[in-house]
Design an enzyme around this catalytic site. Structure first.
Site, PDB file in Angstrom:
ATOM      1  N   GLU A  38       2.482  -8.896   3.491  1.00  0.00           N
ATOM      2  CA  GLU A  38       3.434  -8.814   4.574  1.00  0.00           C
ATOM      3  C   GLU A  38       3.066 -10.133   5.399  1.00  0.00           C
ATOM      4  OE1 GLU A  38       5.998  -6.795   4.501  1.00  0.00           O
ATOM      5  OE2 GLU A  38       6.937  -7.048   6.501  1.00  0.00           O
TER       6      GLU A  38
ATOM      7  N   TYR B 184       3.800  -5.008  11.866  1.00  0.00           N
ATOM      8  CA  TYR B 184       2.769  -4.781  10.871  1.00  0.00           C
ATOM      9  C   TYR B 184       2.174  -6.088  10.526  1.00  0.00           C
ATOM     10  CZ  TYR B 184       0.625  -3.572   6.426  1.00  0.00           C
ATOM     11  OH  TYR B 184      -0.601  -3.511   5.301  1.00  0.00           O
TER      12      TYR B 184
ATOM     13  N   SER C   1      -2.561  -8.469   3.814  1.00  0.00           N
ATOM     14  CA  SER C   1      -1.494  -8.126   2.898  1.00  0.00           C
ATOM     15  C   SER C   1      -0.483  -8.999   2.778  1.00  0.00           C
ATOM     16  CB  SER C   1      -0.838  -7.153   4.003  1.00  0.00           C
ATOM     17  OG  SER C   1       0.474  -6.674   3.616  1.00  0.00           O
TER      18      SER C   1
HETATM   19  O1  F7E Z   1       9.145  -1.031   1.081  1.00  0.00           O
HETATM   20  C1  F7E Z   1      12.755  -1.320   0.523  1.00  0.00           C
HETATM   21  C2  F7E Z   1      12.131  -1.992   1.813  1.00  0.00           C
HETATM   22  O2  F7E Z   1       7.863   0.682   2.409  1.00  0.00           O
HETATM   23  C3  F7E Z   1       9.474  -2.049  -0.104  1.00  0.00           C
HETATM   24  C4  F7E Z   1       2.663  -1.181   2.517  1.00  0.00           C
HETATM   25  O3  F7E Z   1       1.732  -1.000   1.600  1.00  0.00           O
HETATM   26  O4  F7E Z   1       3.359  -3.211   0.879  1.00  0.00           O
HETATM   27  C5  F7E Z   1       4.033  -2.244   1.472  1.00  0.00           C
HETATM   28  O5  F7E Z   1       4.806  -2.491   2.323  1.00  0.00           O
HETATM   29  C6  F7E Z   1      10.792  -2.412  -0.182  1.00  0.00           C
HETATM   30  C7  F7E Z   1      11.174  -2.955   1.357  1.00  0.00           C
HETATM   31  O6  F7E Z   1       6.660  -1.269   1.286  1.00  0.00           O
HETATM   32  C8  F7E Z   1      13.612   2.049   1.349  1.00  0.00           C
HETATM   33  O7  F7E Z   1      13.091  -2.364   2.540  1.00  0.00           O
HETATM   34  C9  F7E Z   1      14.688   0.215   0.481  1.00  0.00           C
HETATM   35  O8  F7E Z   1      11.990  -4.018   0.992  1.00  0.00           O
HETATM   36  O9  F7E Z   1       7.497   0.673  -0.190  1.00  0.00           O
HETATM   37  P1  F7E Z   1       7.717  -0.221   1.192  1.00  0.00           P
HETATM   38  P2  F7E Z   1       6.474  -2.781   1.999  1.00  0.00           P
HETATM   39  O10 F7E Z   1       7.291  -2.679   3.324  1.00  0.00           O
HETATM   40  O11 F7E Z   1       6.505  -3.840   1.276  1.00  0.00           O
HETATM   41  C10 F7E Z   1       2.572  -4.389   1.795  1.00  0.00           C
HETATM   42  C11 F7E Z   1       1.861  -5.174   0.910  1.00  0.00           C
HETATM   43  C12 F7E Z   1       1.730  -3.670   2.808  1.00  0.00           C
HETATM   44  O12 F7E Z   1       0.788  -4.143   3.198  1.00  0.00           O
HETATM   45  C13 F7E Z   1       1.974  -2.318   3.475  1.00  0.00           C
HETATM   46  O13 F7E Z   1       1.142  -1.707   4.024  1.00  0.00           O
HETATM   47  O14 F7E Z   1      11.665  -1.356  -0.213  1.00  0.00           O
HETATM   48  N1  F7E Z   1      13.420  -0.081   0.836  1.00  0.00           N
HETATM   49  N2  F7E Z   1      14.903   1.494   0.730  1.00  0.00           N
HETATM   50  C14 F7E Z   1      12.641   1.071   1.220  1.00  0.00           C
HETATM   51  N3  F7E Z   1      11.365   1.332   1.855  1.00  0.00           N
HETATM   52  C15 F7E Z   1      11.069   2.251   2.248  1.00  0.00           C
HETATM   53  N4  F7E Z   1       9.615   2.721   2.556  1.00  0.00           N
HETATM   54  N5  F7E Z   1      12.142   3.547   2.281  1.00  0.00           N
HETATM   55  C16 F7E Z   1      13.294   3.325   1.740  1.00  0.00           C
HETATM   56  O15 F7E Z   1      14.131   4.399   1.848  1.00  0.00           O
END
Ligand code: F7E
Length: 321
Positions: free
Chosen positions: A127, A151, A125
């Site tokens: 990440e 993660y 990932s």
């Molecule tokens: O967050 C911001 C949050 O949870 C994206 C997974 O597939 O991609 C994914 O991880 C962004 C972040 O994805 C909310 O802070 C704001 O900056 O959709 P996400 P992620 O954390 O990037 C990677 C490549 C993986 O490998 C992972 O498995 O959005 N954000 N407000 C929020 N995010 C969430 N979830 N919820 C909110 O309310």
């Protein structure tokens, strides 16, 4: 007929990969975890029930992995199982490290001992990069990996183990470093589907606000359907290696919100509020991946754009709600 074994087959990527491999004529086997709500176990693959073989198993139960590996004797193993939510990994760090890190070691051992002629794909990932970025604002294979979440730390452990097993034991074990990828099948607690679902609910008068965390982070968002094609190309390349899969475009969460609400003829500022509950103790601020080598060498190209992907997700919720 080639046999594929997919861990995490009931997830977003697992379900699209199963469909893709079935179309290519594969015999598809997958591992699912037991859930007390039976419908949650296979809602994304229920339509494939009579075409695929599924087994109960768990990444933390090495005996179950061994017995499935011996039974299936796969040609290709895709390790897509994981606790995939970055923010939740701060709440359950130990479980995350065990499932996304240590369990990959167990799976690699089972692979090495019982199916060493198979090819192995690890869902690595973006990440893992954390807040490292090259001077030109891009992440590539040479960019240092400094993860900023349990993660990311677990995924980096698994990434290194896969590389180590390839070198130490001559296994065909590859890493696909996939940047964010979404679809109508994305869990609705990830930001894209959370925003789209809530905006459609607001449009239909079912709710009146949307609570989000950080609006200022940037992501390189692609479509899961495009990315599972890359997984198959990666595992079938002559030489096992590491590959980046990304669109090369970056958008902020604010851009995402603005686009989705304006598509539905609404002004996001009237509905979106920030809630610290959705912030992370440490945030990965910016992702933009260089996938040129995957495009040139594997002949992979994404078909969806950021906007066409969101349009599909909007249409999905408009029909569903
Ligand atoms: O967050 C911001 C949050 O949870 C994206 C997974 O597939 O991609 C994914 O991880 C962004 C972040 O994805 C909310 O802070 C704001 O900056 O959709 P996400 P992620 O954390 O990037 C990677 C490549 C993986 O490998 C992972 O498995 O959005 N954000 N407000 C929020 N995010 C969430 N979830 N919820 C909110 O309310």
């Amino acid at each position: 007929m080639k046999k594929a074994l997919i861990t995490g087959i009931s997830g977003q990527d697992g379900s699209y990969l199963a469909e893709y491999l079935l179309d290519l004529g594969y015999e598809v086997h997958g591992i699912i975890r037991r859930s007390s709500v039976a419908e949650n176990q296979d809602s994304r693959i229920a339509h494939l029930n009579d075409k695929i073989y599924t087994y109960y198993g768990d990444m933390l139960d090495t005996a179950s992995l061994t017995s499935i590996m011996l039974k299936v004797q796969p040609d290709e193993i895709y390790n897509l199982a994981a606790m995939s939510h970055v923010r939740i990994s701060f709440d359950i760090p130990s479980f995350t490290i065990q499932t996304n890190g240590l369990a990959v070691l167990n799976l690699l051992e089972v692979y090495r001992l019982f199916a060493p002629n198979a090819k192995f794909y690890q869902a690595s990932s973006s990440e893992m990069f954390g807040n490292s970025v090259d001077d030109d604002g891009i992440q590539r294979l040479t960019t240092p990996m400094t993860p900023v979440s349990p993660y990311g730390c677990a995924k980096l452990l698994a990434f290194n183990l896969v590389r180590h097993y390839r070198h130490a034991y001559g296994l065909h074990a590859c890493n696909g470093i996939l940047f964010n990828h979404e679809s109508p099948r994305r869990g609705s607690n990830f930001v894209t589907n959370k925003v789209v679902k809530a905006a459609v609910e607001i449009k239909k008068g079912l709710r009146d606000k949307l609570e989000l965390g950080n609006l200022d982070s940037y992501r390189d968002w692609g479509h899961s359907k495009d990315y599972v094609r890359a997984m198959h190309k990666i595992i079938n390349h002559d030489v096992a290696d590491e590959w980046i899969v990304s669109t090369g475009e970056t958008w902020s969460v604010r851009d995402l919100v603005e686009y989705v609400f304006s598509k539905l003829d609404m002004d996001w500022k009237d509905y979106v509020v920030q809630n610290p509950k959705f912030m992370r103790p440490e945030e990965l601020k910016y992702l933009k991946g260089d996938s040129q080598r995957s495009r040139d060498t594997l002949g992979w190209e994404p078909e969806y754009t950021f906007h066409s992907m969101l349009d599909e997700m909007i249409e999905n919720w408009m029909n569903k709600l």
